[in-house]
Design an enzyme around this catalytic site. Structure first.
Site, short mmCIF file in Angstrom:
data_model
loop_
_atom_site.label_atom_id
_atom_site.label_comp_id
_atom_site.label_asym_id
_atom_site.label_seq_id
_atom_site.Cartn_x
_atom_site.Cartn_y
_atom_site.Cartn_z
N HIS A 367 30.93 -35.57 10.80
CA HIS A 367 31.53 -34.34 9.82
C HIS A 367 32.28 -34.59 8.54
O HIS A 367 32.66 -33.62 7.91
CB HIS A 367 32.11 -33.20 10.94
N LYS A 558 39.59 -21.32 2.56
CA LYS A 558 39.28 -22.54 3.21
C LYS A 558 40.71 -23.41 3.65
O LYS A 558 41.71 -22.94 3.02
CB LYS A 558 38.38 -23.46 2.49
N ARG A 559 40.46 -24.29 4.46
CA ARG A 559 41.72 -25.19 4.93
C ARG A 559 42.44 -25.50 3.36
O ARG A 559 41.56 -25.90 2.49
CB ARG A 559 41.39 -26.09 5.85
N LYS A 564 40.06 -30.47 -1.55
CA LYS A 564 39.41 -29.30 -1.70
C LYS A 564 40.10 -28.56 -3.12
O LYS A 564 39.38 -27.79 -3.35
CB LYS A 564 39.58 -28.28 -0.46
N THR A 666 30.50 -24.72 4.55
CA THR A 666 29.80 -23.47 4.94
C THR A 666 30.30 -22.23 4.22
O THR A 666 29.59 -20.91 4.47
CB THR A 666 29.71 -23.28 6.52
N LYS A 670 28.55 -18.63 3.12
CA LYS A 670 28.77 -17.29 3.43
C LYS A 670 29.02 -16.38 2.08
O LYS A 670 28.75 -15.19 1.86
CB LYS A 670 29.90 -17.31 4.36
#
Ligand code: IMP
Length: 844
Positions: A367, A558-559, A564, A666, A670
């Protein structure tokens, strides 16, 4: 509570409705011991949940029996995390009972929405990996695949995040406090899990070496089962979560020592194993308790798999024909040496036979390629806690390295790089290497990610075992992420296309021509606006910030992690703020920036970024010059239920990780499924989304993965970008100079320092220009509401590929080799011969 239906209803429906009402009232009275005077809101929720669960049980038993009767191959999805969120509405939707139960509760005088909102999220996961596991369970049940999810029943899930004075504060998530009506405890399903001790090696009479693991401490793993219903079929699969209980032997040993309190303390310590989820995403915390949790899950699951297999078979060589075990990352990797131990030490198989069975049974999903997230456990943990497994791992490694030597003679570098053991100052076991060597399949979770595994992270292994490597691009279940979370859009889509999209997401392609239909476009816009109004009211209630429903809802949820790049988003906000400050009358598209996400409690920089977001919000939201054109909102406690509110209301989805760092993502899917446009880099699954949606329907910017590598190799100097661009320089100077932290001017210095002096590892400054230019294009398009809506429809329409049903179909065919099994519902449900109940639970 004793009203009757006012309107005439078909008699069968009435029957069913009365049964529902009766079941609810009986549970309230008999299962919970409450009446209308004493019932709390949680009692109402629990009674309703029990009534729903009852409607699953027969199908559940039928499904499990069918698996035995057909003796088909089963899939075991082992994961340290299952981020299930809420279950009630999802179950009702899948069972086709939503309207009936809603009406029943309304008839009884309850507000259905309020009851639904009283359900605690099952937050047994950190982020993508855990939610993927939950989406996969839904898909496997919907596709009638004989499958089980295996995990840990943490007493405390992911912490509840509070924002106090702009900073993240963690609170325990005591999610079981008001009971969990979905689970059934299985007192009889107990497996002893051993720790510590030593290994005695002997040679038996036939000259065979035997290993005896003795003087161990045992903890019992007790099963809790949760039914997982498929969408309107008869399949109900099982998620089995293990909870740690002290063993009787353990109790006796310590209680006999005579010190009662110390004995109780020891007992509690042994039960700590399943106490709490480690709250770190994409980073490992090398803690002993986590190591024990991983073995606890692996061991209990392997024993359960063998137990179930042995009910029908005696020849363990058949295991790979009947069982596929998927490892969700390396976290459950100890299942590999555990299965070897069971086969060799307990079942008496020879090494070669055991190894063949093991490698043909396991498959591994990677992952992440972030080095800090690749698990490596110190050898001394093994020596102390799992001494037998260490011997097995050494033997696997010896045999494997011999294979490498034969295939690549004289390449010592390869041996060192590929070894299962890292020979650093502290010797460690490389869990990913164990997984690759011990499995027949290794997959990444998006095309780019799987390529990086082959060409970079695992290139030596790819050269050795090319046939093992494959890609399975992640997906999401449309049952939760559209049907349940966005009822308005679902109804609009179903009105036009029917309901086939709920199990066949490619059906959404039929929306493409409707993007030219004025009436449809207008209705699409209305739905989005209604969803935005809903979120706006949530923001008003929780953050006391009034946001403009017509502004562009720009979301990054998100985290919180440096890769990110929430910080890049903040740089853009400050850039817009400066434009207003320089020209207060500037014509600017109003935007509401919505952030949400948790930071690992020990991740200093991520927490500082949360702080910065809130401080920037404080200044921007309250500056009169801004005149409400910009709003910055940080929604606390991101989780599945909050996500379900945000995706439907979003206009713009921020997927802006440095190229080559996000394995898949993901959240990106969404958002797009709910008609949000994406601004993103060519990273993870964004690339495949672009292939489906068309580059012209997304906002793509930034360096590509090869460009990131090239720049790093050339020598990246973030200061050059800073010096060259006055707008960027100003933004960074403001952060470091205390413009957003007037009371504590140095508060965010370290953020600027990281960017300018510590190498800006994630290359925010290199991507700043192209990000800002791209954001300007976003604003331009948003001015043309019709064009925006058309693009939004195209996004939703082209999301067919990203259903987790497609992902699971690929796993089933290409990795697991399992077939679907349509379960026939029995009208007569036999508990024992001669004692049959009909499908309503009555004796005929
Ligand atoms: P488990 O596989 O032991 O977890 O059992 C789960 C369910 O499978 C049981 O509740 C039964 O409904 C079903 N089951 C267990 N053993 C058998 C069997 O031998 N034949 C048919 N069904 C079985």
């Amino acid at each position: 509570m004793d009203q009757l239906p006012q309107e005439p209803v078909e008699s069968a429906e009435l029957d069913s409705m009365m049964l529902t009402i009766k079941s609810f009232l009986e549970h309230l009275e008999y299962s919970l011991g409450k009446d209308k005077y004493s019932a709390s809101r949680y009692d109402i929720y629990n009674a309703l949940a029990y009534a729903v669960r009852d409607r699953m049980v027969e199908r559940w038993l039928d499904t499990q029996q069918a698996y035995y009767n057909s003796d088909q191959k089963r899939v075991y999805y082992i994961s340290m995390e299952f981020l299930m969120g809420r279950t009630l509405e999802n179950s009702l939707i899948n069972l086709g009972l939503y309207d009936e139960f809603k009406e029943a509760m309304t008839l009884l005088g309850y507000n259905f929405e309020t009851i639904v909102d009283d359900e605690q999220d099952a937050g047994l996961g950190n982020g993508g990996l855990g939610r993927l596991a939950a989406c996969f369970l839904d898909s496997m049940a919907t596709m009638s695949i004989p499958a089980y999810g295996y995990g840990i029943r943490y007493e405390y899930g992911i912490f509840r995040q509070k924002i106090i004075d702009g900073a993240q504060v963690e609170r325990p998530d005591n999610w079981l406090r008001y009971r969990n009506p979905w689970e059934m405890d299985r007192q009889e399903h107990l497996h002893p899990v051993k720790f510590y001790g030593r290994v005695i090696t002997t040679t038996n009479r036939e000259g065979r070496t035997e290993h005896n693991w003795v003087d161990t401490e045992e903890v019992m793993a007790m099963a809790y089962d949760t039914p997982i219903p498929g969408f309107r079929n008869t399949t109900v699969n099982t998620m089995r979560l293990w909870s740690a209980k002290s063993s009787r032997e353990f109790d006796l040993k310590f209680f006999n020592e005579g010190n009662y309190i110390r004995a109780v303390e020891k007992k509690m310590l042994s039960e700590n194993i399943s106490k709490v989820l480690y709250p770190a995403d994409n980073v490992i915390e090398g803690k002993e308790l986590r190591f024990k949790q991983e073995y606890f899950l692996a061991s209990a699951t392997v024993h359960d798999v063998i137990y179930r297999f042995k009910k029908m078979h005696t020849d363990l060589n058949l295991l790979p024909e009947k069982v596929a075990i998927q490892l969700n990352d390396t976290h459950p990797a100890l299942a590999i040496p555990e299965l070897m131990r069971v086969l060799i030490d307990l079942e008496g198989l020879e090494w070669e036979a055991a190894w063949k069975i093991t490698t043909h049974t396991f498959a591994y999903t990677n992952h992440t390629i972030l080095p800090e997230a690749l698990e490596k456990w110190p050898i001394w943990f093994f020596e102390q806690i799992l001494p037998r497994h260490l011997l097995i791992i050494y033997e696997i490694n010896n045999r494997f390295l011999e294979e490498v030597r034969q295939k690549f003679p004289g390449d010592n570098g390869k041996l060192e790089r590929m070894s299962l053991i890292e020979e650093s100052w502290e010797r460690k076991v490389r869990m990913a290497h164990l997984c690759i060597v011990g499995s027949h399949s290794v997959n990444g979770v998006a095309a780019l990610h799987s390529e990086i595994l082959k060409t970079d992270l695992f290139r030596d292994f790819f050269a050795m075992y090319p046939e093992r490597f494959n890609n399975k691009t992640n997906g999401i279940t449309q049952r939760r992420w559209l049907k349940k979370s966005n009822p308005l859009l679902s109804d609009l889509i179903s009105e036009k296309l029917g309901e086939a999209w709920i199990t066949e997401l490619f059906e959404l392609q039929q929306l493409v021509p409707l993007a030219e239909d004025h009436e449809f476009v207008a209705r699409w816009q209305e739905v989005k606006k209604a969803n935005k109004a809903c979120l706006a009211s949530y923001i008003a209630r929780h953050n006391c910030i009034k946001v403009d429903v017509d502004s562009l809802f720009d979301c990054q949820v998100k985290r919180i992690h440096e890769y990110k790049r929430q910080l890049l988003n903040v740089l853009h906000i400050i850039t817009l703020y400066n434009r207003i400050k320089e020209d207060p009358d500037i014509d600017m598209v109003p935007r509401t920036f919505i952030f949400s996400g948790k930071a690992a409690p020990s991740y200093f920089m991520a927490k500082l970024i949360i702080n910065l977001i809130n401080c920037v919000g404080n200044i921007v939201n309250n500056d009169l010059d801004v005149r409400d054109r910009l709003k910055v909102v940080f929604l606390a406690n991101y989780g599945v239920s909050l996500a379900e509110k945000i995706f439907p209301a979003s206009d713009l989805s921020e997927q802006i990780s440095t190229a080559g760092t996000e394995a898949s993502g993901t959240g990106n899917m969404k958002f797009a499924l709910n008609g949000s446009l994406t601004i993103g880099t060519l990273d993870g699954a964004n690339i495949e989304m672009m292939e489906e949606i068309g580059r012209e329907n997304m906002f793509i910017f930034g360096l590509t993965t090869p460009e990131v590598h090239a720049l790093r190799t050339r020598g990246y100097n973030p200061r050059e970008f800073y010096q060259r661009n006055p707008a960027l320089k100003k933004v960074i100077d403001m952060i470091s100079g205390g413009a957003f932290s007037p009371g504590n001017p140095d508060q965010f210095k370290q953020i600027a320092d990281n960017l300018l002096n510590q190498g800006d590892y994630y290359m925010l400054l290199a991507d700043y220009d192209s990000y800002i230019a791209c954001q300007d294009k976003v604003s331009e398009l948003y001015r043309d509401k019709k064009a925006w809506a058309r693009m939004s429809i195209i996004n939703t329409a082209r999301m067919g590929k990203f259903s987790s049903d497609r992902t699971i179909a690929e796993y089933a065919e290409e990795i697991w080799d399992v077939k679907t099994l349509a379960v026939e519902a029995t009208e007569q449900h036999c508990l024992h011969e001669g004692a049959c109940l009909d499908h309503k639970g009555h004796t005929p």
